[in-house]
Design an enzyme around this catalytic site. Structure first.
Site, short mmCIF file in Angstrom:
data_model
loop_
_atom_site.label_atom_id
_atom_site.label_comp_id
_atom_site.label_asym_id
_atom_site.label_seq_id
_atom_site.Cartn_x
_atom_site.Cartn_y
_atom_site.Cartn_z
N SER A 173 -3.11 -1.85 4.64
CA SER A 173 -1.84 -1.59 4.78
C SER A 173 -0.54 -2.61 6.12
O SER A 173 -1.58 -3.12 6.73
CB SER A 173 -1.88 -0.18 6.34
OG SER A 173 -1.05 0.08 6.98
N ASP A 326 4.64 2.81 -2.27
CA ASP A 326 5.80 3.40 -2.26
C ASP A 326 6.04 4.43 -3.91
O ASP A 326 7.45 5.11 -3.29
CB ASP A 326 7.01 3.01 -1.20
CG ASP A 326 6.48 3.23 -0.32
OD1 ASP A 326 5.26 3.70 0.45
OD2 ASP A 326 7.15 2.19 1.04
C1 S3P Z 1 5.57 -0.77 5.26
C2 S3P Z 1 4.34 -0.51 4.89
C3 S3P Z 1 3.87 0.23 3.54
C4 S3P Z 1 5.12 1.60 2.90
C5 S3P Z 1 6.13 0.76 3.49
C6 S3P Z 1 7.13 0.13 4.57
C7 S3P Z 1 6.46 -1.83 5.69
O1 S3P Z 1 3.46 1.24 4.71
O2 S3P Z 1 4.48 2.62 2.17
O3 S3P Z 1 7.10 2.36 3.34
O4 S3P Z 1 7.13 -2.21 5.84
O5 S3P Z 1 5.17 -2.65 6.49
P1 S3P Z 1 1.54 0.73 4.94
O6 S3P Z 1 1.27 0.05 5.48
O7 S3P Z 1 1.03 2.11 6.24
O8 S3P Z 1 0.77 0.84 3.90
#
Ligand code: S3P
Length: 452
Positions: A173, A326
């Site tokens: 994440s 995404d």
């Molecule tokens: C993001 C990280 C992702 C992604 C989100 C945007 C970011 O989430 O799904 O739309 O900008 O850091 P996760 O970190 O929970 O995977």
């Protein structure tokens, strides 16, 4: 922000999509530009900022912390920040609407300040797990009061001083990594984040661009080790936000599945941690080319041309998930039109997005006559014929709405989504852009018998 009223929308079988278009600015970079601008002393100027509900929530939060955030023109924003550690205690709870990135990254920023701040959002955001961010912040010394299961609304109070930690991110994440790094900015000493699986690296790159001392190294076993020296003086920047590849994805897939289409999406971010979908589509036989490749602000951009293609099913390995996390809903739509059974693995994180995306995608495919099999963390889609004619429940999820509207442009019968209102959280003007390319898309009344 209270929940928006539901707005159904329908996409109908369309003739060829044609034209050159630009999609709005990258959401991840837009959030971060506002945040780092708020932590730098002096004026950060941003062009191409995504002016969508999610990012506007972050802009409002930065103002609540005392930064001056002003809109100067279309996509042009000016942020005058307060310096590392200079945020002020917000006078009211911070409303993040539907925005997980805005909420989680801001928690990191706020947690390393010795004041209380309260976070809330819409029904979707209040269902999402926040423990993944709160756990390391607690380890650093922050105090948290949250609803059971570490859900929002919640309040944070930073300690003085906080402790720098070395944190191995337990789930892939970028939001968790970023929250820890943003907290580390206001903590003396070195904060270390270890990433077993690489995720989008915008925070690291932008922190370096704003003058922080940050070192990124490949450790043993392919782990990435990120070390950030606390208490830097951040210098304001000119940030040019490239077009969002996650928004471009919907148009690219539309271009591939609507017969005789030929479209080009201009100036799209091609950061390799974001281009997993393009790799999968290429393997599926998609006629996609990248033109006019260039570099701006340390990022690669290009114009992506997509022409109608006969797609074939592929197997998508779990390692690819972080680079296209995404994009699975719209990949599932592409897979519905591909010959054969497309298999996707490593999808556990889809269960905790704006909706349970795995369940929402499977239900949407089934409602439109596409056979699929939903596993705990996998999806198999049997492509070939897409009857359409269904109504898809979007569960307050913008990407579910956009994906199934794309399906409707090429299915045998129209596809309706129960609520297109949430599209405004990431891609204002989505339906108008598609209509401009020749897509038949617009408001719809739910027919009797459809349920929400
Ligand atoms: C993001 C990280 C992702 C992604 C989100 C945007 C970011 O989430 O799904 O739309 O900008 O850091 P996760 O970190 O929970 O995977």
């Amino acid at each position: 922000m209270s929940d928006l009223p539901a707005r159904p929308m329908t996409a109908r079988p369309s003739s060829a999509l044609r034209g050159r278009i630009r999609v709005p600015g990258d959401k991840s970079i837009s959030h971060r530009a506002l945040m780092l601008g708020a932590l730098a002393i002096g004026e950060t100027r941003i062009s191409g900022l995504l002016e969508a509900a999610d990012v506007l929530s972050t802009a409002a939060a930065m103002r609540a912390f005392g930064a001056s955030v002003e809109r100067r023109g279309e996509g042009l924003w000016s942020v005058s920040g307060l310096g590392t550690g200079g945020l002020l205690e917000p006078e009211a709870p911070l409303d993040f609407g539907n925005a997980g990135t805005g909420a989680r990254l801001t928690m990191g920023m706020a947690a390393a300040h010795p004041f209380a701040s309260t976070f809330f959002g819409d029904a979707s955001l209040c269902r999402r797990p926040m423990g993944r961010v709160l756990d390391p912040l607690r380890e650093m010394g922050a105090e948290v009061i949250a609803r059971s299961g570490d859900r929002m609304p919640l309040s944070l109070r930073g300690a003085d001083p906080m402790a720098p930690i070395a944190y191995r991110v337990p789930v892939p994440s970028a939001q968790v990594k970023s929250a820890v790094l943003l907290a580390g900015l206001n903590i003396a000493g070195t904060t270390t984040v270890i990433e077993p699986v690489p995720t989008r690296d915008h925070t690291e790159k932008m922190l370096a661009g704003f003058g922080a001392e940050i070192d990124v190294a490949r450790g043993e076993d392919g782990e990435t080790v990120i070390r950030l020296k606390g208490l830097p003086e951040l210098t304001p920047q000119e940030v040019e936000v490239p077009a969002d590849p996650s928004s471009a994805a919907f148009l690219i897939v539309a271009g591939l599945i609507v017969p005789e289409s030929d479209i080009t999406v201009e100036g799209v971010l091609l950061n390799e941690r974001r281009t997993g979908l393009l790799e999968v589509l290429a393997e599926m036989g998609a006629d996609i080319s990248i033109e006019n490749e260039r570099e701006t602000g340390g990022e690669r951009l290009g114009d992506i041309r997509a022409r109608a293609s006969r797609l074939k099913a592929v197997e998508v390995p779990p390692e690819r998930a972080p680079a296209m996390i995404d994009e699975y809903p719209v990949l599932a739509v592409a897979a519905s039109f591909a010959e054969g059974v497309t298999l996707m693995y490593g999808l556990e994180e889809l269960r905790v997005k704006e909706s349970d995306r795995l369940a929402a995608v499977a239900a949407g495919l089934t409602a439109n006559g596409v056979a699929c099999k939903e596993g705990a963390a996998s999806l198999a889609v049997t492509g070939g014929r897409v009857p359409g004619g269904g109504t898809v429940v979007t569960h307050m999820d913008h990407r579910i709405a956009m994906s199934f509207l794309v399906m409707g442009l090429a299915a045998e019968k129209p596809v309706t989504v129960d609520d297109a209102a949430m599209i405004a959280t990431s891609f204002p003007g989505f339906a108008e852009l598609l209509a401009g390319l020749g897509g038949t898309i617009g408001g719809a009344e739910l027919t009797a018998g459809d349920t929400k």
